[in-house]
Design an enzyme around this catalytic site. Structure first.
Site, PDB file in Angstrom:
ATOM      1  N   ASP A   9     -58.290  15.675   7.221  1.00  0.00           N
ATOM      2  CA  ASP A   9     -59.239  16.690   7.671  1.00  0.00           C
ATOM      3  C   ASP A   9     -59.979  16.255   8.929  1.00  0.00           C
ATOM      4  O   ASP A   9     -60.831  15.369   8.880  1.00  0.00           O
ATOM      5  CB  ASP A   9     -60.230  16.951   6.529  1.00  0.00           C
ATOM      6  CG  ASP A   9     -61.299  17.963   6.876  1.00  0.00           C
ATOM      7  OD1 ASP A   9     -61.097  18.721   7.838  1.00  0.00           O
ATOM      8  OD2 ASP A   9     -62.328  17.983   6.180  1.00  0.00           O
ATOM      9  N   ASP A  25     -59.798  22.174  13.377  1.00  0.00           N
ATOM     10  CA  ASP A  25     -60.074  21.747  12.001  1.00  0.00           C
ATOM     11  C   ASP A  25     -58.823  21.841  11.136  1.00  0.00           C
ATOM     12  O   ASP A  25     -58.454  22.912  10.674  1.00  0.00           O
ATOM     13  CB  ASP A  25     -61.187  22.629  11.425  1.00  0.00           C
ATOM     14  CG  ASP A  25     -61.724  22.127  10.104  1.00  0.00           C
ATOM     15  OD1 ASP A  25     -61.166  21.152   9.573  1.00  0.00           O
ATOM     16  OD2 ASP A  25     -62.694  22.708   9.600  1.00  0.00           O
TER      17      ASP A  25
END
Length: 482
Positions: free
Chosen positions: A139, A340
């Site tokens: 992430d 992201d």
């Protein structure tokens, strides 16, 4: 996922640590070597926040060269390099709402949406001696490694594999985050960290152990927070075990919490560059640590400087829908975009979302998909277009705009989120050394969803829904006659 340290309270995880009595017992020993480890990979779990501290050779510790199936050739700083490849698995969310996505929940406090194209991409890391294997989302929107422990008895933890400190001979209980090598003392006083997400929270304690990337991989001693409590939402509904944060060090709990940064400082990875390829169905997805792979994209990379260290965030010069500029982004007042890998969403300011809804007029029955224009993001002076197959959400026979509203004020905003739909379109490169993000048109070997297939799928779903409704009416009518 976008943690709260650089955003308003409804964005991302917020953590706090308090000194409390130990919730886990210390196990013996601490293996401080960095070495390759061969281990069978299985899906274990344990929500934790991992703090990596990987000493270098100058400290008398060993960093062994990579070998085996994880070794791959790439490019960094204009030279041919070797790095670690971690394969990523893609799993579609079968009717799961975005609010069950921890990475999305960490980004936004949002309502539940259904998205037929929504996916989870996750790979594996191992922790402990002997190694325990965990599936994690890599992430770029958060800064720490999160996993669950066997001291967590909540339903969310029980639904996943949990880290067992007692089963690892290299595990060591750590008292405080700012003293990453100090063990819990005889008085059992230690920090308990709480991380709050948009739709839930987790609490845990710090542990130090071996963490490894690749199969066989490079291993370093790492500090992590093993979760002792997790809320059901969002953790119980996800298929992966944890989140490995790859944001810039500013987003981590402290310098030694930034895992990739510590691997580079240890010498285990030569160049502070990694890259991500999100594949379509039938393709191999991957994250490559140590550089980027030219075979994964067409043409050259568009490089954009990081505008606000913390997130992998770049300036957005403008946004065009067809031939028309949209929203507040301009040469005098630029927007921001956070790249992201931890969210399945696209997000934009409310003003922009409303303008798109008004101008696109997406038909609920998906009948006008072929006539919809491209949406162009202008980054570093270059156009990065996505098509309606990327920005339209299709579920249960209907189509709608695949953007979520999110309002972040300056200087961090106005903020867009480039989530999975954008990241399947573009190969992305994250360069710590030069503080920049690279974008290249992803080279796919398998087709993604076409507009025609989306429309046909929507028609089939509508027919199935009508058939179910007809059967229910028929059963009700038959019951009344009796």
């Amino acid at each position: 996922s976008l943690p709260a340290s650089a955003a308003p309270p409804n964005i991302g995880p917020h953590s706090s640590a308090n000194k409390k009595q130990a919730m886990m017992t210390s196990s013996s020993g601490s293996d401080r070597r960095c070495l390759p480890r061969s281990a069978p990979l299985s899906l274990l779990a344990s929500w934790a926040l991992i703090v990596l501290h990987c000493p270098n050779e100058a400290a008398g510790l060993l960093v062994t060269p990579l070998k085996g199936q994880s070794l791959a050739t790439g490019v960094a700083n204009g030279e041919i390099v070797q790095g670690i490849v971690v394969p990523l698995m893609r799993q579609r969310k079968s009717g799961a709402g975005d609010s069950s996505d921890p990475a999305a929940a960490a980004s936004l406090n949002h309502q539940r949406h259904h998205h037929a194209q929504a996916s989870e991409y996750y790979g594996q890391v191992t922790v402990g001696t002997p190694p325990q294997s965990f599936s994690v989302v890599f992430d770029t929107g958060s800064g720490n490694l999160l996993l669950p422990s066997d001291d967590c008895n909540s339903e969310a933890c029980a639904d996943h594999q949990r880290f067992s400190s007692a089963s690892s001979k290299s595990s060591k209980q750590i008292a405080f985050a700012d003293k990453p090598e100090a063990a819990v003392g005889n008085d059992q006083t230690r920090d308990v960290v709480t991380i709050t997400f948009g739709t839930g929270e987790m609490s845990g304690v710090y542990v130090r152990d071996q963490i490894c990337l690749g199969t066989p991989g490079v291993c370093c001693s790492a500090n992590f927070v093993a979760a002792t409590e997790e809320s059901d939402e969002p953790f119980s509904s996800v298929s992966f075990d944890g989140i490995l944060g790859l944001a810039l060090p500013e987003m981590a709990e402290g310098p030694t919490f930034s895992i990739f940064n510590q691997f580079v400082q240890s010498g285990a990875i030569k160049h502070s560059v990694f890259s991500v390829f999100f594949g379509n169905d039938g393709e191999d997805s991957e994250i490559f640590f140590g550089g980027y792979r030219e075979s994964k994209f067409d043409g050259s990379l568009t490089w954009a400087p990081v505008s606000a260290p913390g997130y992998w965030q770049v300036e957005l010069d403008g946004l065009k829908l067809g031939d028309q500029l949209l929203g507040p982004c301009s040469t005098t007042s630029k927007c921001q975009a956070a790249v992201d890998t931890g969210t399945s969403l696209l997000a934009a300011p409310t003003e922009v979302v409303e303008m798109m809804l008004d101008q696109l007029q997406i038909a609920d029955d998906c009948s006008n998909l072929e006539s919809l224009p491209k949406l162009e993001f202008i980054v570093a002076g270059q156009k990065l277009p996505i098509g309606p197959e990327d920005y339209v959400r299709q579920h249960d026979g209907s189509c709608s705009l695949g953007f979520m509203s999110m309002d972040i004020p300056p200087p961090k905003g106005p903020l867009f989120i480039f989530g999975d739909p954008f990241l399947r379109k573009y190969y992305t490169v994250y360069d710590h050394e030069h503080m920049r993000v690279g974008f290249g048109l992803a080279k796919h070997t398998a087709p993604g969803l076409s507009l025609l297939s989306m429309r046909h799928a929507a028609t089939r779903q509508r027919l199935r829904r009508r058939s179910r409704q007809h059967l229910r009416k028929k059963k009700t009518s038959t019951h009344r006659k009796k």
